[in-house]
Structure formats: C-alpha cells, structure tokens
Enzyme design. Sequence first.
Site, PDB file in Angstrom:
ATOM      1  N   ARG A 112     148.263 -60.847  11.221  1.00  0.00           N
ATOM      2  CA  ARG A 112     149.454 -60.005  11.362  1.00  0.00           C
ATOM      3  C   ARG A 112     149.028 -58.589  11.748  1.00  0.00           C
ATOM      4  NH1 ARG A 112     151.160 -58.743   7.076  1.00  0.00           N
ATOM      5  NH2 ARG A 112     150.041 -60.005   5.560  1.00  0.00           N
ATOM      6  N   TYR A 261     149.961 -65.355  17.089  1.00  0.00           N
ATOM      7  CA  TYR A 261     149.528 -65.649  15.713  1.00  0.00           C
ATOM      8  C   TYR A 261     150.755 -65.806  14.792  1.00  0.00           C
ATOM      9  CZ  TYR A 261     148.174 -65.175  10.984  1.00  0.00           C
ATOM     10  OH  TYR A 261     148.078 -65.430   9.647  1.00  0.00           O
ATOM     11  N   LYS A 270     157.958 -64.290   8.024  1.00  0.00           N
ATOM     12  CA  LYS A 270     157.909 -62.922   7.493  1.00  0.00           C
ATOM     13  C   LYS A 270     159.053 -62.067   8.061  1.00  0.00           C
ATOM     14  CE  LYS A 270     154.132 -63.934   5.342  1.00  0.00           C
ATOM     15  NZ  LYS A 270     154.127 -64.106   3.885  1.00  0.00           N
ATOM     16  N   HIS A 290     158.478 -62.313  -1.630  1.00  0.00           N
ATOM     17  CA  HIS A 290     157.208 -62.938  -1.225  1.00  0.00           C
ATOM     18  C   HIS A 290     156.642 -63.670  -2.441  1.00  0.00           C
ATOM     19  CE1 HIS A 290     152.970 -62.172   0.709  1.00  0.00           C
ATOM     20  NE2 HIS A 290     153.465 -63.324   1.074  1.00  0.00           N
ATOM     21  N   SER A 312     149.181 -61.371   0.070  1.00  0.00           N
ATOM     22  CA  SER A 312     148.696 -62.420   0.973  1.00  0.00           C
ATOM     23  C   SER A 312     147.257 -62.811   0.621  1.00  0.00           C
ATOM     24  CB  SER A 312     148.722 -61.905   2.404  1.00  0.00           C
ATOM     25  OG  SER A 312     149.985 -61.408   2.703  1.00  0.00           O
ATOM     26  N   CYS A 314     145.928 -64.350  -1.932  1.00  0.00           N
ATOM     27  CA  CYS A 314     145.474 -64.168  -3.314  1.00  0.00           C
ATOM     28  C   CYS A 314     145.721 -65.427  -4.134  1.00  0.00           C
ATOM     29  CB  CYS A 314     146.196 -63.007  -3.978  1.00  0.00           C
ATOM     30  SG  CYS A 314     145.547 -61.417  -3.509  1.00  0.00           S
ATOM     31  N   ASP A 337     155.292 -69.515  -0.630  1.00  0.00           N
ATOM     32  CA  ASP A 337     155.197 -68.180  -0.029  1.00  0.00           C
ATOM     33  C   ASP A 337     156.451 -67.321  -0.179  1.00  0.00           C
ATOM     34  OD1 ASP A 337     153.536 -66.346   1.404  1.00  0.00           O
ATOM     35  OD2 ASP A 337     154.706 -66.708   3.212  1.00  0.00           O
ATOM     36  N   ARG A 431     144.210 -71.030   9.460  1.00  0.00           N
ATOM     37  CA  ARG A 431     145.379 -71.565   8.745  1.00  0.00           C
ATOM     38  C   ARG A 431     145.597 -73.048   8.963  1.00  0.00           C
ATOM     39  NH1 ARG A 431     148.685 -67.543   5.928  1.00  0.00           N
ATOM     40  NH2 ARG A 431     147.630 -65.603   6.411  1.00  0.00           N
TER      41      ARG A 431
HETATM   42  C1  OXD Z   1     150.860 -63.765   4.584  1.00  0.00           C
HETATM   43  C2  OXD Z   1     151.160 -65.159   4.946  1.00  0.00           C
HETATM   44  O1  OXD Z   1     150.172 -63.079   5.351  1.00  0.00           O
HETATM   45  O2  OXD Z   1     151.790 -65.843   4.135  1.00  0.00           O
HETATM   46  O3  OXD Z   1     151.320 -63.331   3.521  1.00  0.00           O
HETATM   47  O4  OXD Z   1     150.796 -65.588   6.048  1.00  0.00           O
HETATM   48 MN    MN Z   2     152.576 -64.711   2.508  1.00  0.00          MN
END
Ligand code: OXD
Ligand code: MN
Length: 646
Positions: A112, A261, A270, A290, A312, A314, A337, A431
């Site tokens: 991102r 991406y 998002k 989130h 993100s 974690c 998420d 991913r």
């Molecule tokens: C993030 C994702 O970056 O879920 O939080 O991709």
């Molecule tokens: Mn996320």
Amino acid sequence: MPEIIEQPKETPFGNCTTLQRNKNPQTSCGLYSHIRGTNVSYGNVSSLAPSVKSFIEESVALCQPDEVHICDGSEMENKMLLRKMLDEGTIFPLPKYENCWLARTNPADVARVESRTLICTEQREETIPTPKEGVQGTLGNWISPSDFDRAIQERFPGCMKGRTMYVVPFSMGPLASSFSKIGIEITDSPYVVASMRIMARVGTSVLELIRKQEEFVRALHSVGTPSSGVVENPSWPCDPERTIILHKPSENLIVSYGSGYGGNSLLGKKCFALRIGSTIAKREGWLAEHMLILGITKPNGEKKYITAAFPSACGKTNLAMLNPSLPGYKVECVGDDIAWMKFDNEGVLRAINPENGFFGVAPGTSEETNPIAMATIFKNTIFTNVAYTSDGGVYWEGMESSLAPGVQITDWLGRPWTKESGKPAAHPNSRFCTPAGQCPIIDSHWEDPQGVPISAILFGGRRPAGVPLIYESRSWTHGVFVGAAMRSESTAAAEHKGKIIMHDPFAMRPFFGYNFGHYVQHWLSIENQGKVPKIFHVNWFRKSSNGKLLWPGYGENSRVLEWVLRRCSGERCYTDTAIGRIPAKGDLNLDGMQQVDYEELFSLPKQFWLEEVSQIRNYFGTQIGSDLPLEIYNELDELQERILKS
Ligand code: OXD
Ligand code: MN
C-alpha cells in the site's frame, strides 16, 4: 507451463472479440452494444440501472478503453480471465495444487502507498486533525476538490487505451443483509477482477439489487500508463511514479491510479470497507473497523464472539484461525481483517465481516503457526509475490518444514534462490487471496445477515517492551483512550522502513475516512446507543531483557481469550493496576505450560509507563490538538496520576 483451461471452441456469439463469450445468452448479449462508441464485448448493457450506465459512460469517455466487459461473476468468465492472464504472463499455474495461481508484480508495486492515499473534502479539517505548526501530520492526507479533479485529469485521460475496461458489481457483506453495501469497481486489470471475485460477492445479482435501490459506491481503478507511454513490464503494467489513491466521501467515490497491488487496487477492501465505510458509519451511527471477528466456544458449549484490532501484519489472521491449546475450547472464524458493527433493536452490538475472502500475508504462515490457514489456501487461490518451487508449489519464509527434499526454489523476482542467497525468497508483504468459505473453521454464522453479537473488543500491537500480555480497560471511555493510544512496531504491509514503534490508533491510522478526533468522538458516543462490549489490550510480542519472546503466542493465546471470557461473565478474576485490570497470578490458566515468567510478562516498569504517557501526550498534542475530545485528555491525566502513585 501446463495447459489448464479448455477454451470453448464454438460460442453462440461467434468469435469476434479478444475474449471468449459466456454461453449463457442472458449474461452475454453485449455483442452488438456499445457504450460511447466502445464495443461492449461481454455483458448485458440493456439491463443496467441508469446510474450504473452513466458511471460506465463517464469512465469510458475518460479512460478510452478498447472495449468494455460487464462482469457477471460466472465460472466461465473467471476461466476466461485466467486464460488472458496466463497469455499475458501475469500469472503462472501452480500444478501442485487445485486451481491455484502465482502472480508476480512489478517489483516497484508491492505494498500500500500510504503517502499517496488521500481523502477529498471541502475543508481540510473534515479529513485530518490540524497538527501543531511545523509538525508533519500522520493521520491521513487531505486533497482539495480542485486538486482532486486535477489529479484525475493528469492521469486518467486515455489511460486504458489498448485494454479492456471491466465493470465489477460487488457487495460488501452478504447480499441479503441490512449491514451490506454495494459498489461498482471499474478496472483495467484482470488480476483485480479475479481477486475481487474472491474478496467480495461479485456478479449479476448485485446489478439486480442496484436496479432496486440505485445506491452504490463508485470505484474507478486503472493500473495506469506511465507518461512516457512505455510500460516496462507488460505482464504487470503500473505507474509507480504517479500512483494515487483518492477518496471523496461526500460522493461515495473512490479513484485509484497506478498500482495493481491489492491494498491499492481491490477497492472494496481498505478504500471502501474502511475509508469510505467509516464515513458512512459515522453518518449512520455504526462502526467500520480494521478488526478480525472470531467465535469462541467453551468446553461447556457456551459461545461468544470477539473482535480484535491489530495493525497490518500483526497476526490478525492467525488469531482469527486460532487452534486453541486449551483443552475443550473451539475457535471459529468470521473474518480476519474488517468488521462492520452496529446495534440491533435490543441494543446488542452485532458485527459482520463485509469481505468474502482472506488477503493474508504469506510469510510466517505455516503448519506450526497457522495450520488452519494452511488447510484453507491450497485451492482456488491467487498467490502474489511468493516464491515458486520446482514441484509446482509455493514457498515463503516460515514454510521450511513443508519443503520436499531436493526441491529448487525460484524467488519472488524469478531468480534461483537458496538459503545462502541472503535475501528473502518471498516478498515480506507477499499474499494469498483465498475464499473465506474454504476455511475449515469458518463460523456457521459468518454470512448471517443479522451479524454476530460481540462480547469483547481487543486492541493490540507489537510491543517488545513494557506492555503486558493483557489488560482490561476500566470503562468504555478508558477503552476508547486505549484504542486512541495504540502503538506498534512497523511492518511490511506499507512502504515504511525499519522497526520503529509507530502510533497506530485503533489500528486504523492508514484507513481513517475522516478526522481522527471526530472518529474518537463517534466511538465515545457509541456507549449511548446500547450495551457496549468490554475493551482489552493484548500484546503477544513482549520480549525479556535478553531479547527472547516472553509468551509463545499462537494456540496459547487461547488462555488469554479464556480470561477475557471469564471477565465478560463478570468473574472477579483480576487485580487493579495503574493501566487497567490484569489477571492476578493464578487467574490466567497456565496449566501444562513451561517456563512462563509471569512477573516479567505482567510487570509495569514505572519509567517505561511515564515515558509512554509522555509519548502519547506529545502525539495527541502535536497531531490532534483540540480535535481530540476532552474525555481522552482526562483519561491520559488520570493514567499519569495512577502511574505516579503506583
Ligand atoms: C493491511 C491488509 O495492510 O490487510 O492491513 O492488507
Ligand atoms: Mn488489514
């Protein structure tokens, strides 16, 4: 490369476009239709609601694609897209698995881009708090309406020349749910279409809904064409120099340019479910967060649902798919998420996962850390920027134990790789994009239109020092303060470098759709709407003075959840501390665990906490100032007093 897809030899519509047509005449009568003079190669224009048609018309006039494809979400359509991506070298098949694909991005397009993600409102203060003079704001980026228009005019005219424009109707949330919201993403990337199909509910039924309600979020995406006109890497076109991700909440509009991406291009996630979603939620009185959602069942059969907000990368996916080490406990996954939460008529806070898939970070996911994810992702999945194995599979850091002997590895950049290479085989932000319904522990209510009732909210982050395994907030207002004060070590999900402890309030720092101070006010006001859940803070990542993790994490985190459940049932299994309630020694079930240094895990070093308070005060004062509600400053003062007295 094995031949995977059988193309239909004859179609009822002949062979007059680059794409093969769906045999179903209902969804494929675009043969002779045009939009603004551009051929509609797939899809049924006459069935579109006028508002959808005009969105497509405007986009065609701006982007000038060669043809338009209106997606129906069918299997056949997906096969055609995969075929096209194979031909263009965007994806490779992974014959070791069932219907799995590997995409390699342009190496300049891997995460991102927070610095180029902007929200457009008339006034700057609607979008971001005013930082102290001379201080760089970190709570989002504002763009004025005129600069918004200019940014589009500088990038979009003609940007889809030579490409197909896909129109993707999608629903965030199950179609029948009053929580759900509808969007149309227009994109020139077949990778985006195939991924959106996994991450959201996509297809003709969404267009039918729009015909009834006429309301939808407009999302325009192009991978872009560099101003030089030269696309360096035709298998992954993008324009990293001019990438920009724009949101206009007042018009429910998202415009994204230059990146393929996921976080920048799968606009339902998002951009819609969090940034635009949070602005809709504020207007309508609910929360777009989130957060993962999990269900946990005790040995006696009693079940509760918990949401958790971590920054993100974690471990949200790992917690959402927890394999409890505590005997008799069961965790089921609703989402990993994003959570949309609102009160029902009885005043119960209920949540849905608006997504339909998992877009999870691959490195670190393994049989040891997340066997449930491993049982989910090896069919119908698009992997991006992971490494490739000579037996037709994937590899990333953490998967060492599942490597068959003698297998050769090709890294995410397509180069031969060995452990001695000195660089990761998979990109740290690589991913998997996989359907949620495939998860073996998907909750039976994960698509319940009513959502699931939420008993507890966890905030957390990566805190190597000072922050205990768990503490409970003293009240809703204190819990909101805890969310606002969240900090965490940076990760690879965005463009940040280095392991610094960053402020990441509510794990939403990159995702707020409006002024963070107003967002906190909204959270405080939620308490007046119904019965609010208890709020906790967790930290799985505390290290001892010799640098070792003090808590094993993963399945053992079920012990922490057990304590949360006991607190939710009103058990007095805690001791009060300056920062909140923690389990007293003996309150946390450590049976069968070896060598947990409870004292160090729960110690609250006074100097550390005074420093933390001062960091938070500085952050609040310089970043948010008077936009932050007074109640939150009061909580900070009270915390400081309690620490001084401790
Ligand atoms: C993030 C994702 O970056 O879920 O939080 O991709
Ligand atoms: Mn996320």
